[in-house]
Motif scaffolding. Structure first.
Motif, PDB file in Angstrom:
ATOM      1  N   HIS A  76       8.663   8.394  -9.061  1.00 35.79           N
ATOM      2  CA  HIS A  76       8.883   8.633 -10.426  1.00 35.79           C
ATOM      3  C   HIS A  76       9.073  10.060 -10.779  1.00 35.79           C
ATOM      4  CE1 HIS A  76       8.956   4.491 -11.685  1.00 35.79           C
ATOM      5  NE2 HIS A  76       8.108   4.273 -10.836  1.00 35.79           N
ATOM      6  N   LYS A  77       8.352  10.898 -10.162  1.00 35.84           N
ATOM      7  CA  LYS A  77       8.533  12.367 -10.253  1.00 35.84           C
ATOM      8  C   LYS A  77       9.643  13.019  -9.935  1.00 35.84           C
ATOM      9  CE  LYS A  77       3.673  13.623 -10.112  1.00 35.84           C
ATOM     10  NZ  LYS A  77       2.660  14.655  -9.351  1.00 35.84           N
ATOM     11  N   ALA A  78      10.330  12.505  -8.788  1.00 29.69           N
ATOM     12  CA  ALA A  78      11.497  12.798  -8.242  1.00 29.69           C
ATOM     13  C   ALA A  78      12.580  12.268  -9.083  1.00 29.69           C
ATOM     14  CB  ALA A  78      11.830  12.310  -6.655  1.00 29.69           C
ATOM     15  N   GLU A  79      12.537  11.173  -9.612  1.00 29.28           N
ATOM     16  CA  GLU A  79      13.443  10.493 -10.552  1.00 29.28           C
ATOM     17  C   GLU A  79      13.583  11.330 -11.834  1.00 29.28           C
ATOM     18  OE1 GLU A  79      14.008   6.267 -12.931  1.00 29.28           O
ATOM     19  OE2 GLU A  79      13.016   6.395 -11.040  1.00 29.28           O
ATOM     20  N   ALA A  80      12.408  11.614 -12.076  1.00 30.91           N
ATOM     21  CA  ALA A  80      12.161  12.531 -13.411  1.00 30.91           C
ATOM     22  C   ALA A  80      13.036  13.816 -13.386  1.00 30.91           C
ATOM     23  CB  ALA A  80      10.897  12.636 -13.993  1.00 30.91           C
ATOM     24  N   ARG A  81      12.524  14.260 -12.171  1.00 35.59           N
ATOM     25  CA  ARG A  81      13.267  15.714 -11.852  1.00 35.59           C
ATOM     26  C   ARG A  81      14.735  15.606 -11.851  1.00 35.59           C
ATOM     27  NH1 ARG A  81      10.284  16.850  -7.595  1.00 35.59           N
ATOM     28  NH2 ARG A  81       8.785  18.022  -8.978  1.00 35.59           N
ATOM     29  N   ALA A  82      15.244  14.657 -11.303  1.00 34.93           N
ATOM     30  CA  ALA A  82      16.586  14.557 -11.027  1.00 34.93           C
ATOM     31  C   ALA A  82      17.349  14.277 -12.719  1.00 34.93           C
ATOM     32  CB  ALA A  82      16.868  13.391 -10.143  1.00 34.93           C
ATOM     33  N   LYS A  83      16.654  13.396 -13.117  1.00 29.64           N
ATOM     34  CA  LYS A  83      17.205  13.435 -14.685  1.00 29.64           C
ATOM     35  C   LYS A  83      17.055  14.818 -15.486  1.00 29.64           C
ATOM     36  CE  LYS A  83      16.306   8.507 -15.393  1.00 29.64           C
ATOM     37  NZ  LYS A  83      15.662   7.480 -16.155  1.00 29.64           N
ATOM     38  N   VAL A  84      16.071  15.351 -15.438  1.00 28.16           N
ATOM     39  CA  VAL A  84      16.006  16.745 -16.130  1.00 28.16           C
ATOM     40  C   VAL A  84      16.927  17.663 -15.654  1.00 28.16           C
ATOM     41  CG1 VAL A  84      14.377  18.443 -16.716  1.00 28.16           C
ATOM     42  CG2 VAL A  84      13.634  16.455 -16.992  1.00 28.16           C
ATOM     43  N   GLU A  85      16.923  17.540 -14.267  1.00 28.31           N
ATOM     44  CA  GLU A  85      18.268  18.821 -13.842  1.00 28.31           C
ATOM     45  C   GLU A  85      19.297  18.346 -14.060  1.00 28.31           C
ATOM     46  OE1 GLU A  85      17.250  18.569  -9.566  1.00 28.31           O
ATOM     47  OE2 GLU A  85      15.769  20.124  -9.650  1.00 28.31           O
ATOM     48  N   ALA A 126       0.803  -1.118   0.005  1.00 25.49           N
ATOM     49  CA  ALA A 126       0.044  -0.118   0.144  1.00 25.49           C
ATOM     50  C   ALA A 126       0.896   1.380  -0.150  1.00 25.49           C
ATOM     51  CB  ALA A 126      -0.938  -0.036   1.209  1.00 25.49           C
ATOM     52  N   LYS A 127       1.923   1.232   0.636  1.00 27.61           N
ATOM     53  CA  LYS A 127       2.638   2.344   0.728  1.00 27.61           C
ATOM     54  C   LYS A 127       3.427   2.537  -0.594  1.00 27.61           C
ATOM     55  CE  LYS A 127       6.875   4.211   3.283  1.00 27.61           C
ATOM     56  NZ  LYS A 127       7.902   4.181   4.236  1.00 27.61           N
ATOM     57  N   ALA A 128       3.832   1.624  -1.126  1.00 27.16           N
ATOM     58  CA  ALA A 128       4.527   1.574  -2.399  1.00 27.16           C
ATOM     59  C   ALA A 128       3.808   2.226  -3.422  1.00 27.16           C
ATOM     60  CB  ALA A 128       5.242   0.471  -3.011  1.00 27.16           C
ATOM     61  N   ILE A 129       2.354   1.722  -3.189  1.00 24.36           N
ATOM     62  CA  ILE A 129       1.385   2.347  -4.441  1.00 24.36           C
ATOM     63  C   ILE A 129       1.193   3.762  -4.122  1.00 24.36           C
ATOM     64  CG2 ILE A 129      -0.942   2.174  -5.012  1.00 24.36           C
ATOM     65  CD1 ILE A 129      -0.922  -0.743  -4.540  1.00 24.36           C
ATOM     66  N   LEU A 130       1.254   4.145  -2.686  1.00 25.37           N
ATOM     67  CA  LEU A 130       0.908   5.567  -2.381  1.00 25.37           C
ATOM     68  C   LEU A 130       2.053   6.528  -3.015  1.00 25.37           C
ATOM     69  CD1 LEU A 130      -0.870   5.353   0.793  1.00 25.37           C
ATOM     70  CD2 LEU A 130      -2.129   5.923  -1.410  1.00 25.37           C
ATOM     71  N   THR A 131       3.228   6.275  -2.910  1.00 24.91           N
ATOM     72  CA  THR A 131       4.390   6.896  -3.151  1.00 24.91           C
ATOM     73  C   THR A 131       4.960   6.616  -4.631  1.00 24.91           C
ATOM     74  OG1 THR A 131       5.914   5.110  -2.248  1.00 24.91           O
ATOM     75  CG2 THR A 131       4.983   6.902  -0.643  1.00 24.91           C
ATOM     76  N   PHE A 132       4.339   5.788  -5.296  1.00 31.52           N
ATOM     77  CA  PHE A 132       4.873   5.454  -6.651  1.00 31.52           C
ATOM     78  C   PHE A 132       4.954   6.829  -7.448  1.00 31.52           C
ATOM     79  CE2 PHE A 132       4.249   4.364 -11.212  1.00 31.52           C
ATOM     80  CZ  PHE A 132       5.137   3.425 -11.245  1.00 31.52           C
ATOM     81  N   ASP A 133       3.843   7.494  -7.633  1.00 28.20           N
ATOM     82  CA  ASP A 133       4.200   8.691  -8.343  1.00 28.20           C
ATOM     83  C   ASP A 133       5.080   9.783  -8.073  1.00 28.20           C
ATOM     84  OD1 ASP A 133       2.057   8.146 -10.171  1.00 28.20           O
ATOM     85  OD2 ASP A 133       0.464   9.038  -9.514  1.00 28.20           O
TER      86      ASP A 133
END
Length: 108
Positions: free
Chosen positions: A32-41, A22-29
């Motif tokens: 992934h947003k943090a990972e995408a932000r790090a790549k774009v930065e 349940a925690k993994a599902i809630l924090t999934f987005d």
């Protein structure tokens, strides 16, 4: 992915697994947003920019002043613009027989 033999797990282990899922599902987005932000930065940095420089700062919407349209029948310092939820004093005045025109602020 790990193989789980759910039939061999205790009730406590199953409940903990359920909480973890349940925690993994809630924090999934968020993850992934943090990972995408790090790549774009990192990509922006390769070009010599910060991400903030490329996307600019978000524009904050400013509320514009709206002149009051109605005033309390007994206390003229209490007003309402006519927008949003009706204040309690306005509803009470209407219930007592006044009309919105009676409560309107007249220029003059």
């Amino acid at each position: 992915m790990s193989d789980f033999n759910l039939d061999s797990m205790s009730l406590a282990e199953l409940k903990q697994l359920h909480k973890d899922i349940a925690k993994a599902i809630l924090t999934f987005d968020d993850r992934h947003k943090a990972e995408a932000r790090a790549k774009v930065e990192a990509l922006a940095k390769e070009f010599g920019f910060s991400l903030a420089e490329l996307i600019g700062t978000p524009n904050k919407t400013r509320r514009t002043y709206v002149a009051p349209k109605y005033q309390h029948p007994e206390n003229s310092s209490v007003t309402w613009s006519g927008r949003g939820r009706k204040p309690q004093w306005f509803n009470q005045a209407l219930a007592s027989g006044k009309t919105p025109e009676d409560l309107a602020i007249h220029a003059g």
